[in-house]
Design an enzyme around this catalytic site. Structure first.
Site, PDB file in Angstrom:
ATOM      1  N   ASP A 131     -18.498  15.075 -41.268  1.00  0.00           N
ATOM      2  CA  ASP A 131     -18.126  13.686 -40.985  1.00  0.00           C
ATOM      3  C   ASP A 131     -16.671  13.639 -40.515  1.00  0.00           C
ATOM      4  O   ASP A 131     -15.811  14.342 -41.038  1.00  0.00           O
ATOM      5  CB  ASP A 131     -18.298  12.831 -42.253  1.00  0.00           C
ATOM      6  CG  ASP A 131     -18.368  11.352 -41.930  1.00  0.00           C
ATOM      7  OD1 ASP A 131     -19.436  10.745 -42.123  1.00  0.00           O
ATOM      8  OD2 ASP A 131     -17.340  10.795 -41.481  1.00  0.00           O
ATOM      9  N   ILE A 132     -16.413  12.799 -39.514  1.00  0.00           N
ATOM     10  CA  ILE A 132     -15.069  12.674 -38.957  1.00  0.00           C
ATOM     11  C   ILE A 132     -14.104  12.005 -39.944  1.00  0.00           C
ATOM     12  O   ILE A 132     -12.892  12.191 -39.855  1.00  0.00           O
ATOM     13  CB  ILE A 132     -15.128  11.899 -37.618  1.00  0.00           C
ATOM     14  CG1 ILE A 132     -13.949  12.231 -36.735  1.00  0.00           C
ATOM     15  CG2 ILE A 132     -15.269  10.406 -37.834  1.00  0.00           C
ATOM     16  CD1 ILE A 132     -14.107  11.750 -35.294  1.00  0.00           C
ATOM     17  N   ASN A 192     -27.935   5.442 -45.438  1.00  0.00           N
ATOM     18  CA  ASN A 192     -27.753   4.009 -45.226  1.00  0.00           C
ATOM     19  C   ASN A 192     -28.763   3.547 -44.174  1.00  0.00           C
ATOM     20  O   ASN A 192     -28.906   4.181 -43.129  1.00  0.00           O
ATOM     21  CB  ASN A 192     -26.326   3.708 -44.757  1.00  0.00           C
ATOM     22  CG  ASN A 192     -25.290   4.064 -45.812  1.00  0.00           C
ATOM     23  OD1 ASN A 192     -25.534   3.887 -47.002  1.00  0.00           O
ATOM     24  ND2 ASN A 192     -24.153   4.589 -45.391  1.00  0.00           N
ATOM     25  N   GLY A 231     -25.649  -1.044 -44.901  1.00  0.00           N
ATOM     26  CA  GLY A 231     -24.320  -0.542 -44.539  1.00  0.00           C
ATOM     27  C   GLY A 231     -24.336   0.520 -43.463  1.00  0.00           C
ATOM     28  O   GLY A 231     -23.347   1.235 -43.275  1.00  0.00           O
ATOM     29  N   GLN A 232     -25.429   0.648 -42.712  1.00  0.00           N
ATOM     30  CA  GLN A 232     -25.497   1.666 -41.658  1.00  0.00           C
ATOM     31  C   GLN A 232     -24.607   1.256 -40.486  1.00  0.00           C
ATOM     32  O   GLN A 232     -24.638   0.109 -40.041  1.00  0.00           O
ATOM     33  CB  GLN A 232     -26.940   1.834 -41.173  1.00  0.00           C
ATOM     34  CG  GLN A 232     -27.129   2.982 -40.191  1.00  0.00           C
ATOM     35  CD  GLN A 232     -28.585   3.178 -39.785  1.00  0.00           C
ATOM     36  OE1 GLN A 232     -29.468   2.426 -40.225  1.00  0.00           O
ATOM     37  NE2 GLN A 232     -28.833   4.183 -38.964  1.00  0.00           N
ATOM     38  N   HIS A 262     -29.480   9.512 -40.325  1.00  0.00           N
ATOM     39  CA  HIS A 262     -28.698  10.641 -40.848  1.00  0.00           C
ATOM     40  C   HIS A 262     -28.658  10.598 -42.364  1.00  0.00           C
ATOM     41  O   HIS A 262     -28.656   9.540 -42.975  1.00  0.00           O
ATOM     42  CB  HIS A 262     -27.269  10.637 -40.283  1.00  0.00           C
ATOM     43  CG  HIS A 262     -26.541   9.336 -40.458  1.00  0.00           C
ATOM     44  ND1 HIS A 262     -26.747   8.258 -39.636  1.00  0.00           N
ATOM     45  CD2 HIS A 262     -25.608   8.948 -41.355  1.00  0.00           C
ATOM     46  CE1 HIS A 262     -25.963   7.263 -40.014  1.00  0.00           C
ATOM     47  NE2 HIS A 262     -25.273   7.648 -41.068  1.00  0.00           N
ATOM     48  N   HIS A 286     -26.185  11.659 -45.342  1.00  0.00           N
ATOM     49  CA  HIS A 286     -24.856  12.135 -45.746  1.00  0.00           C
ATOM     50  C   HIS A 286     -25.035  13.100 -46.912  1.00  0.00           C
ATOM     51  O   HIS A 286     -25.808  12.833 -47.844  1.00  0.00           O
ATOM     52  CB  HIS A 286     -23.995  10.979 -46.275  1.00  0.00           C
ATOM     53  CG  HIS A 286     -23.654   9.922 -45.290  1.00  0.00           C
ATOM     54  ND1 HIS A 286     -22.429   9.855 -44.664  1.00  0.00           N
ATOM     55  CD2 HIS A 286     -24.358   8.858 -44.832  1.00  0.00           C
ATOM     56  CE1 HIS A 286     -22.394   8.790 -43.871  1.00  0.00           C
ATOM     57  NE2 HIS A 286     -23.547   8.162 -43.954  1.00  0.00           N
TER      58      HIS A 286
HETATM   59  P1  5GP Z   1     -23.244   5.259 -41.699  1.00  0.00           P
HETATM   60  O1  5GP Z   1     -22.269   4.218 -42.179  1.00  0.00           O
HETATM   61  O2  5GP Z   1     -23.923   4.854 -40.430  1.00  0.00           O
HETATM   62  O3  5GP Z   1     -24.182   5.721 -42.777  1.00  0.00           O
HETATM   63  O4  5GP Z   1     -22.370   6.554 -41.425  1.00  0.00           O
HETATM   64  C1  5GP Z   1     -21.832   6.874 -40.192  1.00  0.00           C
HETATM   65  C2  5GP Z   1     -20.847   8.006 -40.418  1.00  0.00           C
HETATM   66  O5  5GP Z   1     -20.596   8.599 -39.176  1.00  0.00           O
HETATM   67  C3  5GP Z   1     -19.522   7.568 -40.992  1.00  0.00           C
HETATM   68  O6  5GP Z   1     -19.308   8.252 -42.228  1.00  0.00           O
HETATM   69  C4  5GP Z   1     -18.504   7.971 -39.921  1.00  0.00           C
HETATM   70  O7  5GP Z   1     -17.305   8.477 -40.463  1.00  0.00           O
HETATM   71  C5  5GP Z   1     -19.259   9.025 -39.130  1.00  0.00           C
HETATM   72  N1  5GP Z   1     -18.890   9.106 -37.727  1.00  0.00           N
HETATM   73  C6  5GP Z   1     -18.784   8.072 -36.849  1.00  0.00           C
HETATM   74  N2  5GP Z   1     -18.441   8.521 -35.627  1.00  0.00           N
HETATM   75  C7  5GP Z   1     -18.350   9.868 -35.723  1.00  0.00           C
HETATM   76  C8  5GP Z   1     -18.035  10.900 -34.779  1.00  0.00           C
HETATM   77  O8  5GP Z   1     -17.769  10.665 -33.602  1.00  0.00           O
HETATM   78  N3  5GP Z   1     -18.037  12.184 -35.246  1.00  0.00           N
HETATM   79  C9  5GP Z   1     -18.332  12.483 -36.551  1.00  0.00           C
HETATM   80  N4  5GP Z   1     -18.300  13.771 -36.915  1.00  0.00           N
HETATM   81  N5  5GP Z   1     -18.630  11.536 -37.477  1.00  0.00           N
HETATM   82  C10 5GP Z   1     -18.645  10.243 -37.055  1.00  0.00           C
END
Ligand code: 5GP
Ligand code: ZN
Length: 116
Positions: A31-32, A87, A93-94, A100, A102
């Site tokens: 994760d970034i 999520n 909260g997605q 994906h 986590h």
């Molecule tokens: P969500 O909130 O959709 O479950 O999680 C999305 C996740 O993707 C977040 O934890 C966010 O930090 C990560 N993320 C968003 N953009 C990027 C990206 O460009 N590269 C990487 N490695 N992670 C990302």
């Protein structure tokens, strides 16, 4: 593959990522913006908006993801356990609408729900 999806672009190598794992169906990358010392995501290469878009035809794929998660967690040094989070939808909260999981661990993992 969805043209403008960030995670599809990561899978295709159009956006750089720190890869954790890859096979024909699955891709994992850090994760970034990690919320713990180890925080990576496991995604299907096939674009699916979220868990809400899955059906019986995805059962094997989802099963593979869950079976792979502990092996990858161990490879990343999480010998003591880890948290998996999926999520789903804006109500869950997605933020990135490519399914994906986590995988999070190391350090102190707070309770999921604060009870105070
Ligand atoms: P969500 O909130 O959709 O479950 O999680 C999305 C996740 O993707 C977040 O934890 C966010 O930090 C990560 N993320 C968003 N953009 C990027 C990206 O460009 N590269 C990487 N490695 N992670 C990302
Ligand atoms: Zn996608």
């Amino acid at each position: 593959m969805a043209v403008n999806c960030i995670f599809c672009k990561i899978v295709r190598g159009e956006i750089p990522s720190r890869k954790v794992y890859e096979d024909e169906e699955l891709f994992a990358f850090h994760d970034i913006a990690p919320v713990a010392p180890v925080h990576f995501m496991l995604v299907p290469k096939q674009h699916l908006d979220s868990l809400a878009e899955t059906d019986d035809s995805h059962a094997a794929l989802l099963g593979r993801m869950l079976v792979l998660a502990p092996a990858l967690a161990k490879q990343q040094g999480l010998h003591n356990g880890f948290r998996t989070v999926i999520n789903t939808g804006s109500g869950g909260g997605q933020e990135v609408f490519h399914l994906h999981v986590h995988i999070i661990g190391g350090g102190r993992i707070p309770p999921m729900v604060r009870r105070d």
